[in-house]
Design a protein around this motif. Structure first.
Motif, mmCIF file in Angstrom:
data_model
loop_
_atom_site.group_PDB
_atom_site.id
_atom_site.type_symbol
_atom_site.label_atom_id
_atom_site.label_comp_id
_atom_site.label_asym_id
_atom_site.label_seq_id
_atom_site.Cartn_x
_atom_site.Cartn_y
_atom_site.Cartn_z
ATOM 1 N N ALA A 14 6.220 -16.974 3.696
ATOM 2 C CA ALA A 14 7.128 -15.953 3.037
ATOM 3 C C ALA A 14 6.848 -14.668 3.298
ATOM 4 N N PRO A 15 7.548 -13.634 3.444
ATOM 5 C CA PRO A 15 7.434 -12.221 3.625
ATOM 6 C C PRO A 15 6.262 -11.871 2.803
ATOM 7 N N VAL A 16 5.459 -10.889 3.383
ATOM 8 C CA VAL A 16 4.379 -10.287 2.721
ATOM 9 C C VAL A 16 4.598 -8.571 2.754
ATOM 10 N N LEU A 17 4.316 -8.358 1.596
ATOM 11 C CA LEU A 17 4.135 -6.559 1.492
ATOM 12 C C LEU A 17 2.974 -6.395 0.640
ATOM 13 N N ALA A 21 -4.837 0.083 -1.219
ATOM 14 C CA ALA A 21 -5.571 1.089 -1.853
ATOM 15 C C ALA A 21 -6.712 1.652 -0.715
ATOM 16 N N GLU A 22 -6.380 3.015 -0.693
ATOM 17 C CA GLU A 22 -7.190 3.766 0.480
ATOM 18 C C GLU A 22 -8.673 3.639 0.099
ATOM 19 N N GLN A 32 -7.578 -6.363 5.918
ATOM 20 C CA GLN A 32 -6.005 -6.425 5.370
ATOM 21 C C GLN A 32 -5.098 -5.857 6.589
ATOM 22 N N GLU A 33 -5.495 -4.873 7.275
ATOM 23 C CA GLU A 33 -4.924 -4.176 8.451
ATOM 24 C C GLU A 33 -4.563 -5.257 9.744
ATOM 25 N N MET A 49 2.835 -3.254 5.379
ATOM 26 C CA MET A 49 1.953 -2.467 4.676
ATOM 27 C C MET A 49 2.208 -1.349 4.080
ATOM 28 N N VAL A 50 2.001 -0.781 2.866
ATOM 29 C CA VAL A 50 2.353 0.541 2.052
ATOM 30 C C VAL A 50 0.926 1.023 1.973
#
Length: 86
Positions: A14-17, A21-22, A32-33, A49-50
């Motif tokens: 499935a697509p991941v969004l 958190a900084e 994560q990156e 990634m946002v």
């Protein structure tokens, strides 16, 4: 976690969004990156990634500018979907 980083991410279909958190002290931002980068290289457009500046681990408990970043992103998504159904 280790399985996910080694090869588990390859099984995600499935697509991941991911909202990052900084100032997360529970999750490694670098890990994560790396995972998002691997997923995006394998299947372009699958992972996004946002980054939420100044946020801590729990985004839903944040306020002000940090929460605004999160909500504005979802507003854009909703507006795009709304335009698709008209």
């Amino acid at each position: 976690y280790r399985d996910l980083m080694r090869s588990g991410w390859k099984r995600i279909e499935a697509p991941v969004l991911l909202f990052q958190a900084e100032n997360d002290h529970l999750v490694s931002n670098r890990a994560q990156e790396r995972m998002i980068r691997k997923m995006a290289e394998r299947r372009p457009g699958m992972a996004k990634m946002v980054k939420v500046p100044g946020a801590k681990h729990e985004l839903f408990g944040t306020r002000g500018r940090m929460l605004q970043t999160y909500l504005l992103f979802w507003k854009k998504i909703c507006n795009k979907r709304e335009g698709m159904t008209k």
